[in-house]
Every structure is written in structure tokens, then in C-alpha cells.
Motif scaffolding. Structure first.
Motif, PDB file in Angstrom:
ATOM      1  N   THR A 424       0.828  -1.211   0.000  1.00  0.00           N
ATOM      2  CA  THR A 424       0.000   0.000   0.000  1.00  0.00           C
ATOM      3  C   THR A 424       0.861   1.259   0.000  1.00  0.00           C
ATOM      4  N   VAL A 425       1.940   1.238   0.767  1.00  0.00           N
ATOM      5  CA  VAL A 425       2.844   2.394   0.798  1.00  0.00           C
ATOM      6  C   VAL A 425       3.440   2.639  -0.591  1.00  0.00           C
ATOM      7  N   MET A 426       3.815   1.576  -1.275  1.00  0.00           N
ATOM      8  CA  MET A 426       4.359   1.740  -2.620  1.00  0.00           C
ATOM      9  C   MET A 426       3.282   2.223  -3.590  1.00  0.00           C
ATOM     10  N   ALA A 427       2.058   1.774  -3.419  1.00  0.00           N
ATOM     11  CA  ALA A 427       0.955   2.287  -4.238  1.00  0.00           C
ATOM     12  C   ALA A 427       0.797   3.785  -4.005  1.00  0.00           C
ATOM     13  N   LEU A 428       0.879   4.198  -2.743  1.00  0.00           N
ATOM     14  CA  LEU A 428       0.810   5.623  -2.394  1.00  0.00           C
ATOM     15  C   LEU A 428       1.932   6.397  -3.078  1.00  0.00           C
ATOM     16  N   ALA A 429       3.139   5.860  -3.032  1.00  0.00           N
ATOM     17  CA  ALA A 429       4.294   6.550  -3.629  1.00  0.00           C
ATOM     18  C   ALA A 429       4.097   6.746  -5.124  1.00  0.00           C
ATOM     19  N   TYR A 430       3.599   5.732  -5.798  1.00  0.00           N
ATOM     20  CA  TYR A 430       3.428   5.827  -7.249  1.00  0.00           C
ATOM     21  C   TYR A 430       2.325   6.815  -7.620  1.00  0.00           C
ATOM     22  N   VAL A 431       1.237   6.818  -6.883  1.00  0.00           N
ATOM     23  CA  VAL A 431       0.167   7.777  -7.176  1.00  0.00           C
ATOM     24  C   VAL A 431       0.675   9.197  -6.957  1.00  0.00           C
ATOM     25  N   MET A 432       1.380   9.427  -5.845  1.00  0.00           N
ATOM     26  CA  MET A 432       1.915  10.759  -5.570  1.00  0.00           C
ATOM     27  C   MET A 432       2.911  11.190  -6.640  1.00  0.00           C
ATOM     28  N   GLY A 463      11.716  11.835  -0.521  1.00  0.00           N
ATOM     29  CA  GLY A 463      11.486  10.788  -1.510  1.00  0.00           C
ATOM     30  C   GLY A 463      11.592   9.399  -0.927  1.00  0.00           C
ATOM     31  N   THR A 464      12.619   9.162  -0.120  1.00  0.00           N
ATOM     32  CA  THR A 464      12.770   7.852   0.502  1.00  0.00           C
ATOM     33  C   THR A 464      11.753   7.664   1.619  1.00  0.00           C
ATOM     34  N   GLY A 465      11.431   8.748   2.320  1.00  0.00           N
ATOM     35  CA  GLY A 465      10.410   8.654   3.354  1.00  0.00           C
ATOM     36  C   GLY A 465       9.092   8.144   2.794  1.00  0.00           C
ATOM     37  N   VAL A 466       8.774   8.557   1.569  1.00  0.00           N
ATOM     38  CA  VAL A 466       7.529   8.119   0.934  1.00  0.00           C
ATOM     39  C   VAL A 466       7.676   6.726   0.346  1.00  0.00           C
ATOM     40  N   ALA A 467       8.720   6.535  -0.474  1.00  0.00           N
ATOM     41  CA  ALA A 467       8.832   5.312  -1.270  1.00  0.00           C
ATOM     42  C   ALA A 467       9.593   4.199  -0.560  1.00  0.00           C
ATOM     43  N   GLY A 468      10.369   4.534   0.475  1.00  0.00           N
ATOM     44  CA  GLY A 468      11.143   3.516   1.175  1.00  0.00           C
ATOM     45  C   GLY A 468      12.405   3.111   0.444  1.00  0.00           C
ATOM     46  N   SER A 469      12.776   3.846  -0.599  1.00  0.00           N
ATOM     47  CA  SER A 469      13.916   3.463  -1.426  1.00  0.00           C
ATOM     48  C   SER A 469      14.707   4.693  -1.834  1.00  0.00           C
ATOM     49  N   ALA A 470      16.018   4.690  -1.554  1.00  0.00           N
ATOM     50  CA  ALA A 470      16.869   5.792  -1.993  1.00  0.00           C
ATOM     51  C   ALA A 470      16.996   5.798  -3.507  1.00  0.00           C
ATOM     52  N   THR A 471      16.855   4.636  -4.130  1.00  0.00           N
ATOM     53  CA  THR A 471      16.846   4.568  -5.587  1.00  0.00           C
ATOM     54  C   THR A 471      15.640   5.330  -6.137  1.00  0.00           C
ATOM     55  N   SER A 472      14.489   5.125  -5.508  1.00  0.00           N
ATOM     56  CA  SER A 472      13.283   5.841  -5.933  1.00  0.00           C
ATOM     57  C   SER A 472      13.434   7.340  -5.702  1.00  0.00           C
ATOM     58  N   ALA A 473      14.091   7.724  -4.607  1.00  0.00           N
ATOM     59  CA  ALA A 473      14.315   9.149  -4.343  1.00  0.00           C
ATOM     60  C   ALA A 473      15.158   9.775  -5.446  1.00  0.00           C
ATOM     61  N   GLY A 474      16.138   9.018  -5.952  1.00  0.00           N
ATOM     62  CA  GLY A 474      16.922   9.497  -7.078  1.00  0.00           C
ATOM     63  C   GLY A 474      16.084   9.606  -8.334  1.00  0.00           C
ATOM     64  N   SER A 510      11.016   6.000   7.066  1.00  0.00           N
ATOM     65  CA  SER A 510      10.158   5.472   6.006  1.00  0.00           C
ATOM     66  C   SER A 510       9.157   4.461   6.565  1.00  0.00           C
ATOM     67  N   PRO A 511       7.863   4.614   6.266  1.00  0.00           N
ATOM     68  CA  PRO A 511       6.862   3.644   6.744  1.00  0.00           C
ATOM     69  C   PRO A 511       7.182   2.215   6.342  1.00  0.00           C
ATOM     70  N   GLN A 512       7.687   2.045   5.112  1.00  0.00           N
ATOM     71  CA  GLN A 512       8.040   0.701   4.666  1.00  0.00           C
ATOM     72  C   GLN A 512       9.128   0.110   5.558  1.00  0.00           C
ATOM     73  N   ASN A 513      10.155   0.902   5.853  1.00  0.00           N
ATOM     74  CA  ASN A 513      11.264   0.437   6.673  1.00  0.00           C
ATOM     75  C   ASN A 513      10.800   0.135   8.097  1.00  0.00           C
ATOM     76  N   LEU A 514       9.913   0.981   8.610  1.00  0.00           N
ATOM     77  CA  LEU A 514       9.379   0.752   9.950  1.00  0.00           C
ATOM     78  C   LEU A 514       8.554  -0.530   9.997  1.00  0.00           C
TER      79      LEU A 514
END
Length: 564
Positions: A424-432, A463-474, A510-514
Motif C-alpha cells: 500500500t505504501v508503494m501504491a501511495l508513492a506511485y500515485v503521488m 522521496g525515501t520517506g515516501v517510497a522507502g527506497s533511496a533509488t526511488s528518491a533518485g 520510512s513507513p516501509q522500513n518501519l
């Protein structure tokens, strides 16, 4: 590379073409950014203030982000399919890796060999639980981060610290904070490569500037971990060990990042691990009674049991290292990557448009099997399950191969809420991201001119806080960083470095990391408590990074931050 799977192969009602805008609200980037922040604010307020369970926070925030996406002009079908693409990315590779990593640790627990593992760390750490926790949370976790990334290091390390006897929440906090500085160089430095490619800069140059910053953090974070574990007493009694590990790790970051940046986290963590081991051979810590660990003489493992206890962790490092580094005779990483399957995501590919009106490449999802670290963690798990099921060490650890494989479905069942949360968090990241909400936040920050150098790491953090990925933040912000640098007369390489390091610090909250951490310590729903404890560290480290990047952008750090 295999041919892309056509979107037309799946009958989906295609949405009208949509180009995200950073001024969708009142033709103002600032108003748009404020509205775009609402899902994130809702998530953290619900979790932190109202103690709502994480999966409900994610679901509610996803619903809010989809409403905002429609308000931004995104077609309903495109918003819905964007969410599905994010959810699938959350499942593969992220959840896939987490399940493999937790299963691997659970094999140690279920077989009973975790007792031998504790005995090994007890010897290395001179019977001091704090020293053992420091080495595991910083050096071992950093090694795993450099090789695998994507949640596996946090999952394995949290479980190890709990097995060591650390209180569960404290184990999670120690792991999450200790892991952060290596995230930018994680998974063979994929975040650096991504930032360099999308930002139009040489990845080696970006990595070099990262290493000239991260060594500072690596040098003192072991002291921070001691404070988490045992307050000021821990620092007072173990600071020489923390300094030895931190300086050795920092040296690795500074030197390796400009030579072979893909190996920065791996080499630096190995240096820190070796420094800690050698230092403890000649130095004895002062250990309070409550942190003293003992192993009865009859429970001390012999050489064979030591090897079997370490088997899962040594084997996973060796196997992943081979899949990431082997190029003798055959370029194994390239061969494995060539089997990736790009899929034009139905309802997104061709409908999500870039500013120039062309289809956005973000509409393609890449299914990774052989190049996914999770596959090789599963292979490790299969080998370990067979070995543990057939070797009982003189009858001390009797089990069966069937019992070891039965641990896997139990692991998946125990992870069910975490799986829902991460998807769900990743779905949120993609919509945002696809609707322009995340980009608007970045554009508002980028409008501050030269002061943007101070704010640049915040983009990676968000970016990572939302997506959980530093790659995604880049992926979110690299192009924006480069564009803003050009407009403000700043060095794009230092801003990209700040973005990538900031992404690692953002992973702390990051919610995913937590969700990964709370699941690994077997405390589902403890995300809010962990967040409350780790947020001050994340924010404090971020502010220090912002200051250093700003100073570096002005050329005031000389050789330590060369920008010419």
C-alpha cells in the motif's frame, strides 16, 4: 533484454493521456506543493498522534492521494493503475526480499542454532552485549546493505539483535539508525548509479562527493548507537571501540567511493568489522552486570557448530557477492540482468506523459527474478534448510528438512500485515509521483535559488520517506536537482550527492522500513513507537547533512569537498 510485455495484451480501459503539473492548484507551485503534502502529513499524524495501525495509515493516505490526483486532473483509470503498479513493485522485489531474509533468519531460530550464534558474538564482543550489538547493527548490517539492500539488512539485523537479547524496540531503533548511512551505497550503489544517470552526471563523480561527506557520519554514528543502547554510560565505557569502528568505516567511505563506488558500503563495513575485531583482541571493555553475557562451558560451540551457526550469513554474503561482482570469463551480473522482463504497465504506459508530450518511461515495470537479491537469499535458505535438516551436530539440534521448509509458510503468514502495508505504501508513492504531488513538493523547494543547496538533501529525505527506497528518491528528484543546480549556479554533482545521502537518512522514518523492522522483531503495530524514537535522529542527521552540503556548495570545505 527480453522484449517488453505489451500493455495491449491485457484488456484494460485506457486512460486519457496525462502530463503531471507542478502548478495544478491555482497555477501556484507552492499551493500545489502544500496540497501534495497532505497524504504524507495524514500518514504521519495518524501513525504518530492517533496510534492508528500502519496498514490503515497507508490505506487512508492512499485514498487521500488518489482524491488529490483526480483534483490535479489525473484520469481515474490512470490513478488506479498507477496504484497497482506501485503495489506490484512493493511485492516484487521488496516483499520478496523481506520474506526470503526473514525466512533465512527464522531457520536459525527454529533449528535452535541461534544459541551458537549468540555464543560466537559473545566471544567477539568480549561478553559485552553492547559491543556485540554495535558490531552487528553497524558493520554487519552495512555489509548486508552494500550487497543486497531493499529491506533485507534491516530484517536480518533486527532479528539478530533480538536474538542477542536486546529489547525489541531498542533492537529496531539501533538497526534502523545504524543502517542509514550505507543506504545511498546500498545494493551495489544502485541509488548512486540512478542519480548519476537521471541527473546527467558521472556516477563516479557523484559517489566521490558522497564519500567526502559520508565518512563524517560513519565516524560518529557508532557513538550514536551506543547512546541508543545504553545512554551516556555506553558512550563513556565503549567510545574507544566505537571510534575504531567508525574511523575505519569512514576511511572506507572516503577512499573506496572514488575508486570502485559500487563496493563502498561492502568494503567500508568489512574494514569496520575487522577494526572492531582486532581492537577487542587488545582492549577489554568495562561491562555493567546487566549487559554482561555468558556462555556455559558445555554450551560453547566447537568449530563445526560455529561454521553451521554462521552458515546462513556467510553463505548469503558469498552468493550475493558472486551474483553482483563475478566477471571472470562471464559478466554474471549482466547475464542475470538480461533476464529481467520489462512490462509496459497497462493503463499507465503511453497514458502517463512527460513534459514534452512523450510517454513517460515510468510506465514500464521491470520484473526481476535472477537479478533480484531475494532469489539468491531464497537459494541460500534452501541450502541452509537442507543442511540444518540433515546435520544435527551430535543430536543437539535435531530437526528435519521438511520442518525447515515448513518455516517458510509460517513466515509468510506472520508477515501478512507487513506485506499489505508495504504494497500500500508503494501504491501511495506511485500515485503521488505520477500525479505530480511529489514533484510539486520538490519544485517548491527548488525555487529558493542558491539556498537550495541547503534544502537539496531534504528532497532525497522526503522521496525515501515516501517510497522507502533511496533509488526511488533518485528517480523522483535527480533531474530536478540537476535543473535547479544549473539555474542557481551550483554544482549538480554535490546536490545529487546530498539527495542520495539524504535518501538514506529518510529511510530511518520510512513507513516501509518501519514495517520491516516491526515485523522482524515480531512486534506488529509497533511502527508508531519506533517512529517516535527514531525521528529525532533522522531529523538531526538531516540538518547536519544540509549544513555540510550548503558549505560544500560554496567551496568552503576545500579538499574534503572538491567541487571544481
Amino acid at each position: 533484454m527480453a522484449p517488453a510485455f505489451p500493455a495491449s495484451a491485457i484488456p484494460v480501459a485506457l486512460a486519457t493521456g496525462f502530463t503531471p503539473s507542478t502548478s495544478a492548484v491555482g497555477d501556484s507551485v507552492y499551493l500545489t506543493a502544500l496540497v501534495g503534502l497532505v497524504p504524507l502529513v495524514a500518514f504521519f499524524v495518524l501513525m504518530g498522534a492517533f496510534k492508528v495501525k500502519t496498514h490503515w495509515c497507508a490505506l487512508i493516505s492512499l485514498a487521500i492521494s488518489m482524491v488529490i490526483a483526480l483534483f490535479f486532473g489525473m484520469p481515474v483509470g490512470l490513478a488506479a493503475m498507477s496504484a497497482t503498479q506501485g503495489a506490484v513493485f512493493g511485492l516484487m522485489p521488496i516483499v520478496y526480499i523481506i520474506i526470503a531474509a526473514v525466512w533465512l533468519y527464522n531457520l536459525t531460530e527454529s533449528s535452535g542454532r541461534s544459541a551458537d550464534l549468540k555464543a560466537i558474538f559473545n566471544v567477539i564482543g568480549k561478553g559485552d552485549q553492547r559491543a556485540q550489538a554495535l558490531i552487528i547493527a553497524f558493520s554487519f548490517c552495512g555489509l548486508m546493505e552494500g550487497l543486497a539492500g531493499f529491506g533485507a539488512p534491516v530484517a536480518i539485523t533486527c532479528a539478530l539483535l533480538v536474538g542477542l537479547g536486546l529489547p525489541k524496540i531498542k533492537a529496531a531503533v539501533t538497526t534502523v539508525v545504524g543502517n542509514a548511512i550505507n543506504v545511498g551505497f546500498g545494493a551495489m550503489a544502485i541509488p548512486v548509479t540512478t542519480a548519476g544517470q537521471l541527473g546527467g552526471e558521472d556516477a563516479v563523480e557523484v559517489a566521490t562527493r558522497m564519500g567526502h561527506l559520508t565518512w563524517i557520519f560513519a565516524a560518529f554514528i557508532p557513538l550514536v548507537l551506543l547512546q541508543i543502547i545504553d545512554g551516556m554510560r555506553g558512550i563513556r565505557q565503549l567510545w574507544p571501540l566505537a571510534l575504531a569502528i567508525g574511523l575505519a568505516t569512514g576511511a572506507g567511505h572516503f577512499l573506496v567511493s572514488s575508486v570502485s563506488y559500487e563496493l563502498t558500503a561492502v568494503a567500508a563495513s568489512l574494514l569496520g568489522l575487522a577494526a572492531g575485531y582486532v581492537f577487542l583482541l587488545v582492549w577489554n571493555p568495562t561491562t555493567p552486570e546487566e549487559f554482561r553475557t555468558f556462555v556455559a562451558e558445555e554450551d560453547r560451540p566447537d568449530g563445526a557448530r560455529v561454521g553451521l551457526a554462521l552458515l546462513p550469513y556467510v553463505l548469503v554474503v558469498v552468493i550475493i557477492a558472486i551474483t553482483k561482482l563475478w566477471k571472470v570469463g562471464v559478466d554474471l551480473p549482466a547475464v542475470l540482468k538480461s533476464k529481467d522482463l520489462p512490462i509496459h504497465w497497462p493503463g499507465v504506459h503511453g497514458q502517463l506523459l512527460s513534459a514534452d508530450g512523450r510517454p513517460s518511461p515510468s510506465g514500464t515495470y521491470t520484473l526481476q527474478i535472477l537479478s533480484n537479491p531475494g532469489t539468491w537469499i531464497f537459494v541460500t535458505g534452501i541450502i541452509v534448510a537442507i543442511v540444518y535438516g540433515t546435520v544435527s551436530s551430535g543430536g543437539r539440534y535435531r530437526t528435519s528438512v521438511g520442518a525447515m521448509f515448513a518455516v517458510l509458510p509460517r513466515t509468510i503468514h506472520n508477515l501478512r500485515l507487513a506485506i499489505l502495508t508495504i504494497a500500500t505504501v508503494m501504491a501511495l508513492a506511485y500515485v503521488m509521483n505520477f500525479s505530480g504531488q511529489t514533484t510539486a513538493i520538490g519544485a517548491a523547494l527548488a525555487s529558493t535559488g542558491a539556498f537550495f543547496a541547503f534544502l537539496a538533501p531534504i528532497l532525497g529525505w522526503v522521496g525515501t520517506g515516501v517510497a522507502g527506497s533511496a533509488t526511488s528518491a533518485g528517480a523522483f528528484f535527480a533531474k530536478l536537482q540537476a535543473t535547479a543546480a544549473q539555474g542557481a549556479g551550483l554544482d549538480a554533482r554535490i546536490l545529487l550527492a546530498g539527495n542520495t545521502i539524504g535518501g538514506g537518512l529518510g529511510k530511518i522514518i520510512s513507513p516501509q522500513n518501519l514495517a520491516v523492522a516491526s515485523t522482524a522483531i515480531d512486534e506488529p503495530g509497533s511502527d508508531a513507537e519506533i517512529l517516535k524514537r527514531v525521528a529525532p535522529y533522522s531529523i538531526g542527521l538531516l540538518l547536519l547533512l544540509c549544513t555540510l552540503v550548503f558549505i560544500g556548495s560554496q567551496g568552503w570545505l576545500g579538499a574534503y569537498m572538491p567541487i571544481r
